[in-house]
Every structure is written in C-alpha cells, then in structure tokens.
Design a protein around this motif. Structure first.
Motif, PDB file in Angstrom:
ATOM      1  N   MET A 184       0.856  -1.183   0.000  1.00 16.20           N
ATOM      2  CA  MET A 184       0.000   0.000   0.000  1.00 16.20           C
ATOM      3  C   MET A 184       0.892   1.232   0.000  1.00 16.20           C
ATOM      4  O   MET A 184       1.968   1.217   0.589  1.00 16.20           O
ATOM      5  CB  MET A 184      -0.862   0.049   1.270  1.00 16.20           C
ATOM      6  N   ASP A 185       0.419   2.294  -0.638  1.00 16.99           N
ATOM      7  CA  ASP A 185       1.122   3.570  -0.614  1.00 16.99           C
ATOM      8  C   ASP A 185       0.132   4.622  -0.141  1.00 16.99           C
ATOM      9  O   ASP A 185      -0.558   5.248  -0.930  1.00 16.99           O
ATOM     10  CB  ASP A 185       1.671   3.906  -1.999  1.00 16.99           C
ATOM     11  N   LEU A 186       0.063   4.790   1.163  1.00 14.96           N
ATOM     12  CA  LEU A 186      -0.922   5.696   1.738  1.00 14.96           C
ATOM     13  C   LEU A 186      -0.363   7.071   2.049  1.00 14.96           C
ATOM     14  O   LEU A 186      -1.058   7.921   2.572  1.00 14.96           O
ATOM     15  CB  LEU A 186      -1.513   5.081   3.016  1.00 14.96           C
ATOM     16  N   PHE A 187       0.918   7.300   1.719  1.00 16.47           N
ATOM     17  CA  PHE A 187       1.474   8.628   1.955  1.00 16.47           C
ATOM     18  C   PHE A 187       1.039   9.557   0.829  1.00 16.47           C
ATOM     19  O   PHE A 187       1.135   9.232  -0.346  1.00 16.47           O
ATOM     20  CB  PHE A 187       2.996   8.606   2.053  1.00 16.47           C
ATOM     21  N   GLY A 188       0.550  10.714   1.192  1.00 17.23           N
ATOM     22  CA  GLY A 188       0.037  11.637   0.177  1.00 17.23           C
ATOM     23  C   GLY A 188      -1.287  11.136  -0.358  1.00 17.23           C
ATOM     24  O   GLY A 188      -2.125  10.635   0.383  1.00 17.23           O
ATOM     25  N   THR A 189      -1.464  11.238  -1.660  1.00 22.28           N
ATOM     26  CA  THR A 189      -2.732  10.849  -2.289  1.00 22.28           C
ATOM     27  C   THR A 189      -2.532   9.762  -3.338  1.00 22.28           C
ATOM     28  O   THR A 189      -3.341   9.624  -4.248  1.00 22.28           O
ATOM     29  CB  THR A 189      -3.392  12.079  -2.946  1.00 22.28           C
ATOM     30  N   THR A 190      -1.449   8.991  -3.231  1.00 23.92           N
ATOM     31  CA  THR A 190      -1.118   7.997  -4.256  1.00 23.92           C
ATOM     32  C   THR A 190      -2.207   6.945  -4.435  1.00 23.92           C
ATOM     33  O   THR A 190      -2.652   6.686  -5.539  1.00 23.92           O
ATOM     34  CB  THR A 190       0.220   7.315  -3.926  1.00 23.92           C
ATOM     35  N   ASP A 191      -2.622   6.298  -3.343  1.00 18.53           N
ATOM     36  CA  ASP A 191      -3.651   5.253  -3.425  1.00 18.53           C
ATOM     37  C   ASP A 191      -5.018   5.828  -3.051  1.00 18.53           C
ATOM     38  O   ASP A 191      -5.120   6.766  -2.268  1.00 18.53           O
ATOM     39  CB  ASP A 191      -3.326   4.090  -2.482  1.00 18.53           C
ATOM     40  N   THR A 192      -6.067   5.232  -3.601  1.00 24.86           N
ATOM     41  CA  THR A 192      -7.440   5.620  -3.296  1.00 24.86           C
ATOM     42  C   THR A 192      -7.955   4.776  -2.147  1.00 24.86           C
ATOM     43  O   THR A 192      -7.904   3.543  -2.199  1.00 24.86           O
ATOM     44  CB  THR A 192      -8.351   5.422  -4.525  1.00 24.86           C
TER      45      THR A 192
END
Length: 140
Positions: free
Chosen positions: A19-27
């Motif tokens: 998962m890439d939850l930093f910033g707005t990368t993933d929904t």
C-alpha cells in the motif's frame, strides 16, 4: 461515538509496501457493512458483507497523508450517503476503509473499521455520515 480498530493484516501490508498511503497515491474507499470485523484475519473488502440499497456504494474518502518530524497523519473527507428509493438494511453497524488501488497480492486490502455500537437503519431520504474528525490515524 464509533470506536476505531485497525485490521491486523494492514500493518503487514503497509510494511511490505503493498500500500502507498502517503500523500494521495492510493485511493481509500469507505464501506458500510453488517458483519463484525475479524481484525486478526479479515484482509480484503470481500471479507465483509456490505449493505445494499439505493444511494449506497463504496465511497472515495479523498485521503491524504502528511509527515511532521517522525509522525505521519492520514486525513480524509467525511462521507455522507443518502438512502434513495426505499430504506437500507436495518442491520448496518460497521464502517470500514480499504485501499482500492492494489490488485496483488491482495486486492482491496482492509485498513480500519469503526463499530457504531448498535445496528442502525437509514430510511428513504435519510442520510448517514462517516465523520473522520481531525484525522483517520497517526503513525509515530
């Protein structure tokens, strides 16, 4: 007030860079469901039984994350659903969020859940709002 709990597989998936939850990368989406979360083993949104009803669908939380020193905070925009063309199920009790972006090794991995303490009904024309408050969670 609803009580928050994280799904235990979430931490592993985060550390494995699934998962890439930093910033707005993933929904990140929010869902309303009827079954109690099994936080030790539920891993994907398909492990939950979502409610049904006109006006209900998984909702994008418009998540964002920021870092200050050694602390990362995830925020989200409150979500409001409106029942249309009839009532929703009366057994809704839980709301969970999941990452809608990954497809492998687990599609739609779960992040956290909120227990509202009792079942609730949403009648035709009524609304239900998921209020995240100042943040969804903080990792320090």
């Amino acid at each position: 007030m609803a009580s928050y709990v994280k799904y235990e597989p979430f931490i592993e998936k985060l550390m494995n860079k699934e998962m890439d939850l930093f910033g707005t990368t993933d929904t990140v989406n929010a869902v309303i469901h009827t079954d109690a979360p099994v936080v030790a083993t539920d891993a994907a949104v398909t492990d939950l039984t979502q409610i049904s009803g006109s006006g209900y669908a998984a909702a994008d939380t418009q998540n964002d994350s920021t870092r200050s020193g050694g602390t990362v905070t995830m925020t989200a925009v409150d979500k409001t659903w409106t029942a249309t063309a009839g009532d929703w199920t009366s057994t809704a009790r839980y709301v969970s969020i999941y990452d809608d972006t990954p497809t492998t090794p687990t599609a739609d991995p779960l992040i956290a859940s909120w227990d509202y303490g009792a079942t609730f009904a949403v009648g035709n024309g009524e609304t239900f709002t998921l209020d995240f408050g100042a943040s969804v969670f903080t990792i320090a």
